[in-house]
Design a protein around this motif. Structure first.
Motif, PDB file in Angstrom:
ATOM      1  N   ARG A  32       1.102  -1.079   0.048  1.00  0.00           N
ATOM      2  CA  ARG A  32      -0.061   0.235  -0.038  1.00  0.00           C
ATOM      3  C   ARG A  32       0.399   1.564  -0.252  1.00  0.00           C
ATOM      4  N   ARG A  33       1.577   1.507   0.772  1.00  0.00           N
ATOM      5  CA  ARG A  33       2.669   2.483   0.441  1.00  0.00           C
ATOM      6  C   ARG A  33       3.353   2.569  -0.496  1.00  0.00           C
ATOM      7  N   LEU A  35       2.072   1.738  -3.632  1.00  0.00           N
ATOM      8  CA  LEU A  35       1.099   1.777  -4.284  1.00  0.00           C
ATOM      9  C   LEU A  35       0.847   3.199  -4.075  1.00  0.00           C
ATOM     10  N   SER A  36       1.713   3.931  -2.793  1.00  0.00           N
ATOM     11  CA  SER A  36       1.020   5.647  -2.812  1.00  0.00           C
ATOM     12  C   SER A  36       2.298   6.986  -3.457  1.00  0.00           C
ATOM     13  N   LEU A  38       5.214   7.762  -2.785  1.00  0.00           N
ATOM     14  CA  LEU A  38       5.562   8.634  -1.923  1.00  0.00           C
ATOM     15  C   LEU A  38       7.509   8.247  -2.137  1.00  0.00           C
ATOM     16  N   GLU A  43      10.402   1.572  -0.683  1.00  0.00           N
ATOM     17  CA  GLU A  43       9.638   1.278  -0.627  1.00  0.00           C
ATOM     18  C   GLU A  43       9.050  -0.448  -1.528  1.00  0.00           C
ATOM     19  N   ALA A 122      -4.919   2.590 -10.757  1.00  0.00           N
ATOM     20  CA  ALA A 122      -4.773   2.549  -9.564  1.00  0.00           C
ATOM     21  C   ALA A 122      -5.789   1.970  -8.759  1.00  0.00           C
ATOM     22  N   ARG A 126      -5.249  -1.436  -5.955  1.00  0.00           N
ATOM     23  CA  ARG A 126      -5.842  -0.849  -4.769  1.00  0.00           C
ATOM     24  C   ARG A 126      -6.222  -2.690  -4.184  1.00  0.00           C
TER      25      ARG A 126
END
Length: 160
Positions: A32-33, A35-36, A38, A43, A122, A126
């Motif tokens: 999840r991180r 995919l964000s 940032l 990651e 996206a 998810r």
């Protein structure tokens, strides 16, 4: 000799299955991180490490049933229902790990390495960590059930 076999069996379970359980449980959150986007590179490295831990310790985990069978044979409990149930649950956990969790982790790593997250994919991305988390939860429940059966041992002579 039975005590030595049992000690190796229990130590192998702790040393091999514990890290797989933890690393596999951490993988969906790290996905999840990633995919964000940032800190996608960091990651992605974390995901690679978690996947490697799962693969290596899953291979080492083969020692657990080997010494489990040796211990059960030494204790002459191979025909007991609690042991047969434990063997079935262990086989199911191994199948979930080898046939579902590890391949999905590999696909997630390949997908994230080949194409960073975009708005178009996206929504489907998810679902990846959610489904993996579900299968990891099934794996963890199977191992917890085996652990309980090994401790409680219905019909054992330990008085439990």
């Amino acid at each position: 000799m039975t005590k030595v076999l049992l000690c190796v069996h229990v130590l192998a379970a702790i040393i091999a299955i514990g890290p797989v359980t933890v690393a596999a449980s951490m993988f969906p959150a790290a996905t999840r991180r990633a995919l964000s986007a940032l800190h996608a590179d960091r990651e992605l490295a974390t995901l690679g490490t978690l996947h490697r831990i799962c693969r290596v310790y899953a291979a080492i985990g083969i020692v657990v049933p080997v010494f489990g069978f040796a211990t059960a044979s030494s204790l002459q409990v191979l025909g007991n229902a609690w042991l047969i149930t434990s063997i079935g649950l262990t086989a199911a956990a191994a199948a979930v790990l080898a046939l579902v969790i590890l391949p999905r982790q590999s696909r997630i790593l390949a997908r994230l390495a080949s194409s960073p997250a975009t708005a178009a994919n996206a929504q489907s991305d998810r679902r990846l960590p959610a489904r993996l988390a579900m299968y990891t939860g099934v794996f963890n429940v199977l191992w917890a059930s085996v652990t309980v059966l090994m401790i409680v041992r219905p019909g054992s002579t330990t008085g439990v």
